[in-house]
Design a protein around this motif. Structure first.
Motif, PDB file in Angstrom:
ATOM      1  N   VAL A   1      71.829  28.203  20.709  1.00  9.97           N
ATOM      2  CA  VAL A   1      72.605  27.399  19.753  1.00  9.97           C
ATOM      3  C   VAL A   1      74.136  27.462  20.844  1.00  9.97           C
ATOM      4  O   VAL A   1      74.560  28.483  21.207  1.00  9.97           O
ATOM      5  N   ASP A   2      74.723  26.316  20.749  1.00 12.56           N
ATOM      6  CA  ASP A   2      76.276  26.093  21.442  1.00 12.56           C
ATOM      7  C   ASP A   2      77.108  26.868  20.284  1.00 12.56           C
ATOM      8  O   ASP A   2      77.169  26.413  19.179  1.00 12.56           O
ATOM      9  N   LEU A   3      77.726  28.054  20.783  1.00 12.56           N
ATOM     10  CA  LEU A   3      78.735  28.340  19.578  1.00 12.56           C
ATOM     11  C   LEU A   3      79.999  28.127  19.914  1.00 12.56           C
ATOM     12  O   LEU A   3      80.979  28.956  19.121  1.00 12.56           O
ATOM     13  N   LYS A   4      80.484  27.033  20.492  1.00  9.15           N
ATOM     14  CA  LYS A   4      81.808  26.632  20.683  1.00  9.15           C
ATOM     15  C   LYS A   4      82.647  26.380  19.460  1.00  9.15           C
ATOM     16  O   LYS A   4      83.618  26.736  19.280  1.00  9.15           O
ATOM     17  N   ASP A   5      81.948  26.130  18.305  1.00 12.72           N
ATOM     18  CA  ASP A   5      82.619  25.754  17.204  1.00 12.72           C
ATOM     19  C   ASP A   5      83.199  27.098  16.343  1.00 12.72           C
ATOM     20  O   ASP A   5      83.798  27.126  15.360  1.00 12.72           O
ATOM     21  N   MET A   6      82.456  28.133  17.054  1.00 14.49           N
ATOM     22  CA  MET A   6      83.268  29.623  16.401  1.00 14.49           C
ATOM     23  C   MET A   6      84.365  30.205  17.230  1.00 14.49           C
ATOM     24  O   MET A   6      84.819  30.950  16.555  1.00 14.49           O
ATOM     25  N   PHE A   7      84.806  29.488  17.891  1.00 16.76           N
ATOM     26  CA  PHE A   7      86.235  29.901  18.616  1.00 16.76           C
ATOM     27  C   PHE A   7      87.196  28.897  18.426  1.00 16.76           C
ATOM     28  O   PHE A   7      87.194  27.764  18.753  1.00 16.76           O
TER      29      PHE A   7
ATOM     30  N   GLU B   1      77.232  32.824  24.378  1.00 15.57           N
ATOM     31  CA  GLU B   1      77.437  34.138  24.226  1.00 15.57           C
ATOM     32  C   GLU B   1      78.571  34.339  23.330  1.00 15.57           C
ATOM     33  O   GLU B   1      79.792  33.610  23.750  1.00 15.57           O
ATOM     34  N   TYR B   2      78.723  34.891  22.142  1.00 15.45           N
ATOM     35  CA  TYR B   2      79.978  35.369  21.716  1.00 15.45           C
ATOM     36  C   TYR B   2      80.005  36.897  22.063  1.00 15.45           C
ATOM     37  O   TYR B   2      79.371  37.745  21.505  1.00 15.45           O
TER      38      TYR B   2
ATOM     39  N   PHE C   1      76.446  38.324  21.403  1.00 14.15           N
ATOM     40  CA  PHE C   1      75.325  37.931  20.636  1.00 14.15           C
ATOM     41  C   PHE C   1      75.170  36.197  21.276  1.00 14.15           C
ATOM     42  O   PHE C   1      76.028  35.711  21.261  1.00 14.15           O
ATOM     43  N   GLY C   2      73.959  35.909  21.021  1.00 11.13           N
ATOM     44  CA  GLY C   2      73.349  34.728  21.164  1.00 11.13           C
ATOM     45  C   GLY C   2      72.437  34.377  19.877  1.00 11.13           C
ATOM     46  O   GLY C   2      71.924  35.349  19.128  1.00 11.13           O
ATOM     47  N   ILE C   3      72.366  32.964  19.616  1.00 10.36           N
ATOM     48  CA  ILE C   3      71.627  32.582  18.370  1.00 10.36           C
ATOM     49  C   ILE C   3      70.486  31.723  18.955  1.00 10.36           C
ATOM     50  O   ILE C   3      70.749  30.642  19.388  1.00 10.36           O
ATOM     51  N   PHE C   4      69.079  32.154  18.688  1.00 11.58           N
ATOM     52  CA  PHE C   4      68.321  31.065  18.904  1.00 11.58           C
ATOM     53  C   PHE C   4      68.291  30.044  18.076  1.00 11.58           C
ATOM     54  O   PHE C   4      68.250  30.169  17.065  1.00 11.58           O
ATOM     55  N   ASP C   5      67.968  28.748  18.568  1.00  7.85           N
ATOM     56  CA  ASP C   5      67.852  27.584  17.733  1.00  7.85           C
ATOM     57  C   ASP C   5      66.566  27.447  17.449  1.00  7.85           C
ATOM     58  O   ASP C   5      65.517  26.627  17.896  1.00  7.85           O
ATOM     59  N   ASN C   6      66.323  27.861  16.148  1.00  6.92           N
ATOM     60  CA  ASN C   6      64.788  27.798  15.501  1.00  6.92           C
ATOM     61  C   ASN C   6      64.718  26.627  14.541  1.00  6.92           C
ATOM     62  O   ASN C   6      63.676  26.505  13.861  1.00  6.92           O
ATOM     63  N   GLY C   7      65.732  25.743  14.650  1.00  6.93           N
ATOM     64  CA  GLY C   7      65.763  24.624  13.662  1.00  6.93           C
ATOM     65  C   GLY C   7      66.145  24.901  12.361  1.00  6.93           C
ATOM     66  O   GLY C   7      66.178  23.973  11.525  1.00  6.93           O
TER      67      GLY C   7
END
Length: 461
Positions: free
Chosen positions: A135-141, A169-170, A347-353
Protein backbone atom coordinates in the motif's frame (compact mmCIF):
# COMPACT_ATOMS: atom_id res chain seq x y z
CA UNK A 1 -60.72 -20.23 28.66
CA UNK A 2 -57.78 -18.43 30.32
CA UNK A 3 -55.36 -19.74 27.64
CA UNK A 4 -57.73 -18.61 24.88
CA UNK A 5 -57.99 -15.09 26.32
CA UNK A 6 -54.18 -14.83 26.67
CA UNK A 7 -53.68 -15.86 23.04
CA UNK A 8 -56.31 -13.36 21.85
CA UNK A 9 -54.59 -10.57 23.80
CA UNK A 10 -51.20 -11.38 22.28
CA UNK A 11 -52.56 -11.34 18.72
CA UNK A 12 -54.20 -7.97 19.37
CA UNK A 13 -50.86 -6.48 20.54
CA UNK A 14 -48.98 -7.72 17.45
CA UNK A 15 -51.58 -6.27 15.09
CA UNK A 16 -51.31 -2.96 16.93
CA UNK A 17 -47.54 -2.91 16.40
CA UNK A 18 -47.93 -3.58 12.66
CA UNK A 19 -50.50 -0.80 12.35
CA UNK A 20 -48.01 1.63 13.93
CA UNK A 21 -45.17 0.57 11.61
CA UNK A 22 -43.34 -1.31 14.37
CA UNK A 23 -42.67 -4.64 12.61
CA UNK A 24 -39.53 -5.94 14.38
CA UNK A 25 -38.38 -7.89 11.28
CA UNK A 26 -36.51 -6.24 8.38
CA UNK A 27 -38.39 -5.95 5.10
CA UNK A 28 -35.32 -7.21 3.10
CA UNK A 29 -33.46 -10.44 3.87
CA UNK A 30 -29.82 -10.06 5.01
CA UNK A 31 -26.94 -12.34 4.02
CA UNK A 32 -24.31 -13.17 6.61
CA UNK A 33 -20.61 -12.96 5.66
CA UNK A 34 -19.39 -15.93 3.64
CA UNK A 35 -17.48 -17.43 6.56
CA UNK A 36 -20.63 -17.45 8.73
CA UNK A 37 -23.23 -18.64 6.22
CA UNK A 38 -25.11 -21.79 7.19
CA UNK A 39 -26.73 -24.57 5.10
CA UNK A 40 -30.31 -23.92 4.05
CA UNK A 41 -31.63 -26.66 6.31
CA UNK A 42 -29.79 -25.40 9.40
CA UNK A 43 -31.54 -23.62 12.21
CA UNK A 44 -31.24 -19.83 11.80
CA UNK A 45 -28.49 -18.25 13.90
CA UNK A 46 -29.71 -15.94 16.65
CA UNK A 47 -29.42 -12.24 15.83
CA UNK A 48 -26.66 -10.26 17.55
CA UNK A 49 -28.12 -8.09 20.28
CA UNK A 50 -25.74 -5.22 19.33
CA UNK A 51 -24.19 -4.32 15.94
CA UNK A 52 -20.56 -5.49 15.48
CA UNK A 53 -17.91 -2.79 16.05
CA UNK A 54 -16.55 -1.12 12.93
CA UNK A 55 -13.02 -1.89 11.72
CA UNK A 56 -10.76 -4.91 11.97
CA UNK A 57 -10.42 -6.69 15.31
CA UNK A 58 -7.16 -8.48 14.44
CA UNK A 59 -4.16 -7.89 12.17
CA UNK A 60 -1.06 -9.92 11.38
CA UNK A 61 2.57 -8.77 11.55
CA UNK A 62 5.58 -10.56 10.12
CA UNK A 63 8.92 -9.22 11.33
CA UNK A 64 12.52 -9.92 10.45
CA UNK A 65 14.92 -10.13 13.44
CA UNK A 66 15.61 -6.41 13.81
CA UNK A 67 17.10 -6.16 17.29
CA UNK A 68 14.54 -7.43 19.78
CA UNK A 69 11.76 -7.12 17.23
CA UNK A 70 12.77 -10.70 16.62
CA UNK A 71 12.24 -11.63 20.29
CA UNK A 72 8.74 -12.79 21.16
CA UNK A 73 8.68 -11.55 24.76
CA UNK A 74 9.70 -8.03 23.76
CA UNK A 75 7.30 -7.81 20.82
CA UNK A 76 4.42 -9.14 22.94
CA UNK A 77 4.90 -6.26 25.38
CA UNK A 78 4.64 -3.79 22.49
CA UNK A 79 1.66 -5.43 20.80
CA UNK A 80 -0.17 -5.89 24.12
CA UNK A 81 0.11 -2.15 24.70
CA UNK A 82 -1.30 -1.51 21.23
CA UNK A 83 -4.18 -3.93 21.81
CA UNK A 84 -4.97 -2.37 25.18
CA UNK A 85 -5.26 1.07 23.60
CA UNK A 86 -7.08 0.15 20.37
CA UNK A 87 -8.80 -3.18 20.96
CA UNK A 88 -7.03 -4.58 17.89
CA UNK A 89 -5.22 -7.90 18.44
CA UNK A 90 -1.90 -8.52 16.66
CA UNK A 91 -0.82 -11.97 15.52
CA UNK A 92 2.96 -12.07 14.98
CA UNK A 93 5.19 -14.37 12.95
CA UNK A 94 8.97 -14.14 13.29
CA UNK A 95 11.06 -14.44 10.13
CA UNK A 96 14.71 -15.39 9.76
CA UNK A 97 16.87 -13.91 7.04
CA UNK A 98 17.86 -17.42 5.94
CA UNK A 99 14.37 -18.26 4.65
CA UNK A 100 12.19 -15.21 5.36
CA UNK A 101 12.11 -14.02 1.75
CA UNK A 102 10.99 -17.47 0.60
CA UNK A 103 8.13 -17.45 3.13
CA UNK A 104 6.98 -14.02 2.02
CA UNK A 105 7.16 -14.90 -1.67
CA UNK A 106 5.21 -18.10 -1.03
CA UNK A 107 2.57 -16.09 0.81
CA UNK A 108 2.37 -13.65 -2.11
CA UNK A 109 1.78 -16.52 -4.53
CA UNK A 110 -0.85 -18.04 -2.25
CA UNK A 111 -2.50 -14.62 -1.66
CA UNK A 112 -2.03 -15.09 2.08
CA UNK A 113 0.32 -12.23 2.90
CA UNK A 114 0.28 -10.60 6.36
CA UNK A 115 -1.18 -7.16 6.93
CA UNK A 116 2.14 -5.69 8.14
CA UNK A 117 5.76 -6.53 7.54
CA UNK A 118 8.85 -5.04 9.19
CA UNK A 119 12.05 -4.73 7.15
CA UNK A 120 14.11 -2.29 5.09
CA UNK A 121 13.68 -0.44 1.78
CA UNK A 122 15.57 -2.99 -0.30
CA UNK A 123 12.69 -5.41 0.29
CA UNK A 124 9.75 -3.12 1.02
CA UNK A 125 10.44 -0.49 -1.66
CA UNK A 126 12.63 -2.05 -4.34
CA UNK A 127 10.99 -5.48 -4.26
CA UNK A 128 7.47 -5.93 -2.90
CA UNK A 129 6.45 -2.30 -3.29
CA UNK A 130 7.90 -2.00 -6.78
CA UNK A 131 6.00 -5.13 -7.80
CA UNK A 132 2.66 -3.75 -6.65
CA UNK A 133 2.08 -5.75 -3.47
CA UNK A 134 2.23 -2.94 -0.89
CA UNK A 135 0.00 0.00 0.00
CA UNK A 136 1.18 3.54 -0.75
CA UNK A 137 1.60 5.16 2.69
CA UNK A 138 1.97 8.73 1.44
CA UNK A 139 -1.24 9.83 3.19
CA UNK A 140 0.30 8.97 6.57
CA UNK A 141 2.91 11.76 6.39
CA UNK A 142 2.03 15.36 7.14
CA UNK A 143 4.46 18.30 7.00
CA UNK A 144 5.46 17.81 10.63
CA UNK A 145 6.32 14.14 10.06
CA UNK A 146 8.49 15.01 7.08
CA UNK A 147 10.25 17.82 8.95
CA UNK A 148 10.99 15.60 11.97
CA UNK A 149 12.48 12.86 9.80
CA UNK A 150 14.42 15.14 7.43
CA UNK A 151 15.93 16.99 10.40
CA UNK A 152 17.81 13.77 11.23
CA UNK A 153 18.70 12.51 7.75
CA UNK A 154 17.13 13.56 4.45
CA UNK A 155 18.15 10.29 2.87
CA UNK A 156 15.66 8.31 4.93
CA UNK A 157 12.52 9.39 3.06
CA UNK A 158 14.35 9.11 -0.26
CA UNK A 159 15.06 5.47 0.54
CA UNK A 160 11.45 4.81 1.56
CA UNK A 161 10.01 6.38 -1.59
CA UNK A 162 9.82 4.57 -4.93
CA UNK A 163 10.66 6.34 -8.18
CA UNK A 164 6.92 6.24 -8.95
CA UNK A 165 6.36 8.59 -6.00
CA UNK A 166 4.75 6.01 -3.71
CA UNK A 167 6.02 5.60 -0.14
CA UNK A 168 6.15 1.91 0.68
CA UNK A 169 7.92 2.05 4.04
CA UNK A 170 7.10 4.00 7.17
CA UNK A 171 10.55 4.21 8.85
CA UNK A 172 11.18 3.61 12.55
CA UNK A 173 14.94 3.21 13.10
CA UNK A 174 18.27 3.40 11.30
CA UNK A 175 21.96 2.78 11.87
CA UNK A 176 25.32 3.02 10.16
CA UNK A 177 27.13 -0.22 9.35
CA UNK A 178 30.84 -0.19 10.11
CA UNK A 179 33.83 -2.44 10.80
CA UNK A 180 35.53 -3.42 14.03
CA UNK A 181 39.04 -4.15 15.28
CA UNK A 182 40.43 -6.21 18.13
CA UNK A 183 42.02 -3.31 19.99
CA UNK A 184 44.15 -5.50 22.27
CA UNK A 185 45.58 -7.32 19.26
CA UNK A 186 46.29 -4.00 17.52
CA UNK A 187 48.12 -2.74 20.59
CA UNK A 188 50.16 -5.92 20.88
CA UNK A 189 51.24 -5.56 17.23
CA UNK A 190 51.84 -1.81 17.51
CA UNK A 191 49.07 -1.17 14.97
CA UNK A 192 46.88 0.95 17.26
CA UNK A 193 48.92 4.02 16.25
CA UNK A 194 47.03 3.93 12.94
CA UNK A 195 43.60 4.28 14.57
CA UNK A 196 41.89 7.54 15.50
CA UNK A 197 39.84 6.27 18.41
CA UNK A 198 38.38 9.70 19.12
CA UNK A 199 36.61 9.91 15.77
CA UNK A 200 36.65 6.15 14.98
CA UNK A 201 38.18 6.90 11.57
CA UNK A 202 41.34 6.01 9.68
CA UNK A 203 42.85 6.57 6.27
CA UNK A 204 43.60 4.05 3.53
CA UNK A 205 47.34 4.41 4.17
CA UNK A 206 46.79 3.79 7.89
CA UNK A 207 44.75 0.67 7.10
CA UNK A 208 47.49 -0.72 4.87
CA UNK A 209 50.15 -0.03 7.50
CA UNK A 210 48.02 -1.58 10.24
CA UNK A 211 47.50 -4.79 8.25
CA UNK A 212 51.24 -4.98 7.56
CA UNK A 213 52.00 -4.59 11.28
CA UNK A 214 49.41 -7.20 12.28
CA UNK A 215 50.59 -9.73 9.69
CA UNK A 216 54.21 -9.20 10.66
CA UNK A 217 53.33 -9.86 14.29
CA UNK A 218 50.87 -12.76 13.93
CA UNK A 219 51.98 -14.22 10.56
CA UNK A 220 48.37 -15.14 9.82
CA UNK A 221 45.23 -13.82 8.15
CA UNK A 222 43.98 -10.79 10.05
CA UNK A 223 41.00 -9.77 7.86
CA UNK A 224 38.75 -11.76 5.50
CA UNK A 225 36.92 -10.53 2.40
CA UNK A 226 34.10 -13.04 2.92
CA UNK A 227 32.18 -14.16 -0.16
CA UNK A 228 30.36 -17.44 0.47
CA UNK A 229 27.06 -15.66 -0.18
CA UNK A 230 25.27 -12.36 0.22
CA UNK A 231 25.07 -12.40 4.02
CA UNK A 232 26.74 -9.28 5.40
CA UNK A 233 27.83 -8.09 1.98
CA UNK A 234 27.27 -4.46 2.97
CA UNK A 235 30.67 -4.80 4.66
CA UNK A 236 32.61 -5.91 1.61
CA UNK A 237 30.90 -3.29 -0.57
CA UNK A 238 31.78 -0.50 1.88
CA UNK A 239 35.36 -1.73 2.17
CA UNK A 240 35.93 -1.74 -1.59
CA UNK A 241 34.03 1.48 -2.33
CA UNK A 242 35.68 3.55 0.40
CA UNK A 243 39.27 2.47 -0.02
CA UNK A 244 39.80 4.78 -3.02
CA UNK A 245 36.41 6.48 -3.35
CA UNK A 246 34.56 4.27 -5.83
CA UNK A 247 30.79 3.96 -6.13
CA UNK A 248 28.41 1.01 -6.29
CA UNK A 249 25.57 2.61 -8.26
CA UNK A 250 24.90 5.90 -9.99
CA UNK A 251 23.13 8.66 -8.08
CA UNK A 252 19.82 7.94 -9.81
CA UNK A 253 19.88 4.28 -8.69
CA UNK A 254 19.39 3.05 -12.24
CA UNK A 255 22.78 1.47 -12.95
CA UNK A 256 25.49 -0.50 -11.12
CA UNK A 257 28.91 1.12 -11.30
CA UNK A 258 31.29 -1.12 -9.43
CA UNK A 259 33.40 -1.34 -12.60
CA UNK A 260 34.58 2.11 -11.52
CA UNK A 261 38.40 2.08 -11.91
CA UNK A 262 38.68 3.16 -8.27
CA UNK A 263 36.94 -0.04 -7.20
CA UNK A 264 39.24 -2.12 -9.38
CA UNK A 265 42.20 -0.35 -7.75
CA UNK A 266 40.78 -1.25 -4.32
CA UNK A 267 40.29 -4.92 -5.24
CA UNK A 268 43.83 -5.11 -6.60
CA UNK A 269 45.17 -3.56 -3.40
CA UNK A 270 43.27 -5.97 -1.15
CA UNK A 271 44.28 -9.00 -3.22
CA UNK A 272 47.94 -8.03 -2.97
CA UNK A 273 48.02 -7.66 0.82
CA UNK A 274 49.51 -10.27 3.12
CA UNK A 275 47.05 -10.71 5.97
CA UNK A 276 43.91 -10.09 3.84
CA UNK A 277 42.27 -13.21 2.41
CA UNK A 278 39.36 -13.55 -0.01
CA UNK A 279 37.52 -16.39 1.72
CA UNK A 280 34.78 -18.19 -0.21
CA UNK A 281 33.99 -20.35 2.81
CA UNK A 282 32.72 -17.42 4.90
CA UNK A 283 29.62 -15.25 4.82
CA UNK A 284 29.19 -12.23 7.09
CA UNK A 285 27.98 -14.17 10.12
CA UNK A 286 30.89 -16.59 9.83
CA UNK A 287 33.36 -13.73 9.69
CA UNK A 288 31.87 -12.19 12.85
CA UNK A 289 32.20 -15.53 14.64
CA UNK A 290 35.89 -15.88 13.71
CA UNK A 291 36.54 -12.30 14.81
CA UNK A 292 34.70 -12.88 18.09
CA UNK A 293 36.76 -16.01 18.70
CA UNK A 294 40.01 -14.12 18.05
CA UNK A 295 41.02 -15.86 14.81
CA UNK A 296 40.58 -12.59 12.86
CA UNK A 297 41.80 -9.24 14.15
CA UNK A 298 39.27 -7.13 12.25
CA UNK A 299 35.71 -7.58 11.03
CA UNK A 300 34.12 -5.88 8.03
CA UNK A 301 30.57 -6.92 8.99
CA UNK A 302 29.70 -4.88 12.08
CA UNK A 303 27.17 -2.45 13.55
CA UNK A 304 25.87 -1.20 16.88
CA UNK A 305 23.95 -4.40 17.58
CA UNK A 306 27.21 -6.35 17.39
CA UNK A 307 29.02 -3.79 19.53
CA UNK A 308 26.40 -4.11 22.26
CA UNK A 309 26.28 -7.91 22.10
CA UNK A 310 29.13 -9.42 20.05
CA UNK A 311 28.03 -12.54 18.20
CA UNK A 312 24.79 -12.54 20.18
CA UNK A 313 26.67 -14.42 22.88
CA UNK A 314 25.67 -12.15 25.78
CA UNK A 315 29.17 -12.43 27.25
CA UNK A 316 29.78 -8.71 27.58
CA UNK A 317 29.47 -5.64 25.39
CA UNK A 318 32.53 -4.68 23.31
CA UNK A 319 34.42 -7.87 24.23
CA UNK A 320 35.61 -10.93 22.35
CA UNK A 321 35.04 -14.40 23.80
CA UNK A 322 38.40 -14.10 25.61
CA UNK A 323 37.64 -10.61 26.93
CA UNK A 324 39.68 -8.56 24.46
CA UNK A 325 38.47 -5.05 23.71
CA UNK A 326 36.53 -4.40 20.48
CA UNK A 327 36.64 -0.92 18.94
CA UNK A 328 34.19 -0.01 16.17
CA UNK A 329 35.66 1.90 13.22
CA UNK A 330 34.48 3.52 10.02
CA UNK A 331 35.88 2.00 6.85
CA UNK A 332 39.26 3.35 5.74
CA UNK A 333 39.22 6.05 3.07
CA UNK A 334 41.82 8.33 1.57
CA UNK A 335 40.76 11.34 3.63
CA UNK A 336 39.29 9.47 6.59
CA UNK A 337 35.74 10.61 5.79
CA UNK A 338 34.17 7.40 4.60
CA UNK A 339 30.63 6.94 3.32
CA UNK A 340 29.00 4.29 5.44
CA UNK A 341 26.35 1.88 4.29
CA UNK A 342 23.20 2.45 6.30
CA UNK A 343 20.31 0.37 7.51
CA UNK A 344 16.74 1.72 7.69
CA UNK A 345 13.95 -0.39 9.13
CA UNK A 346 10.24 0.21 9.35
CA UNK A 347 6.84 -1.10 8.31
CA UNK A 348 5.04 -1.81 5.06
CA UNK A 349 1.42 -2.84 4.54
CA UNK A 350 0.44 -5.56 2.10
CA UNK A 351 -2.57 -4.68 -0.04
CA UNK A 352 -4.96 -7.53 0.74
CA UNK A 353 -8.00 -5.64 -0.50
CA UNK A 354 -9.50 -5.23 2.98
CA UNK A 355 -9.68 -1.53 3.81
CA UNK A 356 -10.59 -2.17 7.45
CA UNK A 357 -7.42 -4.21 7.96
CA UNK A 358 -5.35 -1.64 6.07
CA UNK A 359 -6.70 1.10 8.34
CA UNK A 360 -5.94 -1.00 11.43
CA UNK A 361 -2.41 -1.61 10.16
CA UNK A 362 -1.94 2.13 9.74
CA UNK A 363 -3.05 2.59 13.35
CA UNK A 364 -0.37 0.12 14.39
CA UNK A 365 2.30 1.99 12.44
CA UNK A 366 1.38 5.35 13.93
CA UNK A 367 1.32 3.81 17.41
CA UNK A 368 4.86 2.44 17.00
CA UNK A 369 6.46 5.16 14.86
CA UNK A 370 4.74 8.42 15.75
CA UNK A 371 3.43 8.49 19.31
CA UNK A 372 4.58 8.45 22.92
CA UNK A 373 5.10 4.68 22.45
CA UNK A 374 7.81 5.23 19.82
CA UNK A 375 10.50 5.32 22.52
CA UNK A 376 9.69 1.70 23.42
CA UNK A 377 9.56 0.62 19.78
CA UNK A 378 12.96 2.21 19.04
CA UNK A 379 14.59 0.73 22.13
CA UNK A 380 13.30 -2.70 21.16
CA UNK A 381 15.07 -2.38 17.80
CA UNK A 382 18.32 -1.29 19.52
CA UNK A 383 19.03 1.23 16.77
CA UNK A 384 18.56 4.99 16.39
CA UNK A 385 15.25 6.80 15.81
CA UNK A 386 14.79 8.19 12.30
CA UNK A 387 13.08 11.30 13.68
CA UNK A 388 13.86 13.75 16.47
CA UNK A 389 10.32 13.92 17.86
CA UNK A 390 7.06 11.99 17.69
CA UNK A 391 3.80 13.74 18.55
CA UNK A 392 5.62 15.94 21.07
CA UNK A 393 7.73 13.14 22.55
CA UNK A 394 11.47 13.91 22.36
CA UNK A 395 13.35 11.02 20.74
CA UNK A 396 16.79 12.64 20.71
CA UNK A 397 17.67 11.45 24.23
CA UNK A 398 16.48 7.84 23.97
CA UNK A 399 20.03 6.52 24.49
CA UNK A 400 21.28 9.24 26.84
CA UNK A 401 22.05 6.69 29.56
CA UNK A 402 23.89 4.27 27.24
CA UNK A 403 27.54 5.23 26.78
CA UNK A 404 28.14 2.83 23.88
CA UNK A 405 25.13 4.07 21.91
CA UNK A 406 26.12 7.66 22.55
CA UNK A 407 29.67 7.05 21.32
CA UNK A 408 28.35 5.26 18.23
CA UNK A 409 26.42 8.36 17.19
CA UNK A 410 29.78 9.73 16.01
CA UNK A 411 29.43 7.47 12.96
CA UNK A 412 25.92 8.56 12.01
CA UNK A 413 27.02 11.69 10.09
CA UNK A 414 29.01 9.40 7.76
CA UNK A 415 25.85 7.71 6.43
CA UNK A 416 26.05 7.59 2.65
CA UNK A 417 23.61 7.01 -0.18
CA UNK A 418 21.04 4.26 0.39
CA UNK A 419 21.61 2.63 -2.98
CA UNK A 420 20.03 -0.70 -2.05
CA UNK A 421 16.81 0.45 -3.72
CA UNK A 422 18.37 0.18 -7.18
CA UNK A 423 16.40 -2.00 -9.59
CA UNK A 424 17.54 -5.60 -9.73
CA UNK A 425 19.05 -5.45 -6.27
CA UNK A 426 18.72 -9.15 -5.43
CA UNK A 427 20.50 -10.19 -8.62
CA UNK A 428 23.23 -7.59 -8.15
CA UNK A 429 24.08 -8.97 -4.72
CA UNK A 430 24.60 -12.42 -6.22
CA UNK A 431 26.83 -11.01 -8.96
CA UNK A 432 28.88 -9.17 -6.31
CA UNK A 433 29.84 -12.16 -4.21
CA UNK A 434 30.43 -14.34 -7.26
CA UNK A 435 32.78 -11.64 -8.54
CA UNK A 436 34.65 -11.57 -5.21
CA UNK A 437 35.09 -15.34 -5.41
CA UNK A 438 36.68 -15.02 -8.84
CA UNK A 439 39.02 -12.30 -7.61
CA UNK A 440 40.03 -14.53 -4.71
CA UNK A 441 40.64 -17.42 -7.09
CA UNK A 442 43.14 -15.33 -9.05
CA UNK A 443 41.03 -14.43 -12.09
CA UNK A 444 41.76 -11.22 -13.96
CA UNK A 445 40.20 -8.59 -11.70
CA UNK A 446 39.15 -6.05 -14.32
CA UNK A 447 37.57 -8.74 -16.48
CA UNK A 448 35.71 -10.37 -13.60
CA UNK A 449 34.37 -7.02 -12.49
CA UNK A 450 33.27 -6.12 -16.03
CA UNK A 451 31.48 -9.44 -16.54
CA UNK A 452 29.52 -9.34 -13.31
CA UNK A 453 28.56 -5.67 -13.37
CA UNK A 454 27.30 -6.19 -16.92
CA UNK A 455 25.17 -9.11 -15.77
CA UNK A 456 23.79 -7.04 -12.90
CA UNK A 457 22.85 -4.20 -15.22
CA UNK A 458 21.27 -6.55 -17.73
CA UNK A 459 19.08 -8.03 -15.01
CA UNK A 460 18.19 -4.54 -13.82
CA UNK A 461 17.04 -3.60 -17.32
Amino acid sequence: MKKFLALLLAMTMVMALVACGGDPKPTEPTTPPADTQQPADADPAPADPEPAPAGASEITLWTYPIGDWGTEATVKTLTDAFTAETGIAVKVEYLAYADGDDKVNTAITAKSTPDLIMEGPERLVANWGANGYLVDLKDMFDDTDMAEINAVNEGVMNACTHTNGAIYEYPLVMTAHCMAVNLDAFKEAGADQYLNLDTHTWTTDDFIKAVEALYSHYNATVGAVFCAGQGGDQGTRALVNNLYGGTFTNAEHTQYTWDDPLNIQALEQLKSMNGIEFDASLAGGDEIAKFYQGALKMAFCWNIAQQLDPNGAKTGAEKTVTGEQIAFMSFPSQDGNSKLQGGIWGFGIFDNGDQARIDAAKQFIKFMCDSAHTVDAVQAARYFAVRNSAEGTDLSTIWADNAIMNEYTKLMPFLGDYYQVTTGWAGARTEWWNMLQEVGAGNDIAQSVANHVAAANTAAG
